[in-house]
Design an enzyme around this catalytic site. Structure first.
Site, mmCIF file in Angstrom:
data_model
loop_
_atom_site.group_PDB
_atom_site.id
_atom_site.type_symbol
_atom_site.label_atom_id
_atom_site.label_comp_id
_atom_site.label_asym_id
_atom_site.label_seq_id
_atom_site.Cartn_x
_atom_site.Cartn_y
_atom_site.Cartn_z
ATOM 1 N N GLY A 97 0.800 -1.225 0.000
ATOM 2 C CA GLY A 97 0.000 0.000 0.000
ATOM 3 C C GLY A 97 0.828 1.268 0.000
ATOM 4 O O GLY A 97 1.704 1.442 0.834
ATOM 5 N N SER A 98 0.576 2.192 -0.929
ATOM 6 C CA SER A 98 1.460 3.342 -1.058
ATOM 7 C C SER A 98 0.948 4.312 -2.122
ATOM 8 O O SER A 98 -0.198 4.218 -2.554
ATOM 9 C CB SER A 98 2.864 2.861 -1.423
#
Length: 232
Positions: free
Chosen positions: A189-190
């Site tokens: 996640g990013s």
């Protein structure tokens, strides 16, 4: 084509960066089965999710000069004019910026948005606040890259998020990249920010789904000919 080959053709390959994690999930799942079967099945689901997280599907990238493609799978969270981080060395004037947020369900292999030469790579340690927040571009851990092209310099910033705690880069300064070529990965996640040259007009809108190596973010030669493609 046999049924087995047909099924295999539908399963995307797994990036090598995921092997240790998938192995650890699988081992933990075996232990959970020994403890209590229902826990083992939960572990099985998580192992499958981990494998899907590190999937690395083939993408067909438009390669005509002047195109900028998405560097990441995800949702276009921001299309704004923003002063680039000083580390990029792109000046102090606002530039068009396209931000793509990757959830834990997206493919996290990052691809070069353009053909060009890697001029600078700058790693900046930082926090791990929600990557969807605008201040994440300044406060969070990030890896910044500047790519030189005939149309100008492009800034690409990998930003770690609330869950993501590890940015991986596959390239080095001075390396030449093809459009859609893999250059890195962010675990779990990013966000990816792309800074376009002054005057460039983004062709995507906030909320739009982006596909790494395929979705066109900008075109410096609108109206000039057609597009050709490469698969990788």
């Amino acid at each position: 084509m046999s049924v087995v080959k047909s099924i295999r053709a539908q399963i995307p390959p797994i990036h090598r960066e995921g092997y240790p994690f998938i192995g650890a999930f699988a081992l933990a799942t075996l232990v959970l089965f020994l403890i209590w079967a229902p826990l083992g099945w939960i572990g099985t689901v998580l192992t499958i999710w981990c494998a899907l997280f590190f999937r690395d599907p083939v993408r067909v990238t438009p390669v005509r000069e002047g195109l900028v493609v998405a560097p990441a799978d995800g949702r276009v969270s921001m299309v704004v004019q923003m002063i680039p981080p000083p580390a990029l060395g792109l000046g102090d004037k606002p530039l068009p910026r396209v931000s793509i947020f990757m959830s834990v369900f997206n493919c996290h292999v990052n691809r070069s948005p353009v053909a060009g030469r890697v001029e600078r790579i700058i790693y900046s340690p930082g926090k791990f606040i929600n990557a969807e927040l605008d201040k994440a571009s300044e406060d969070n851990e990030r890896n910044s890259m500047v790519i030189s092209t005939p149309a100008g310099q492009i800034g690409v910033v990998q930003i770690a998020g609330l869950v993501a705690r590890r940015i991986v880069s596959f390239v080095r300064e001075g390396q030449t990249l093809a459009p859609g070529e893999r250059f890195g990965l962010i675990r779990f996640g990013s966000r990816l920010d792309v800074y376009l040259p002054e005057g460039a007009k983004p062709l995507v809108s906030e909320g739009q789904t982006a596909i790494a190596g395929e979705t066109v973010l900008a075109d410096f030669n609108l109206g000039d000919g057609g597009r050709t493609y490469r698969a990788d």
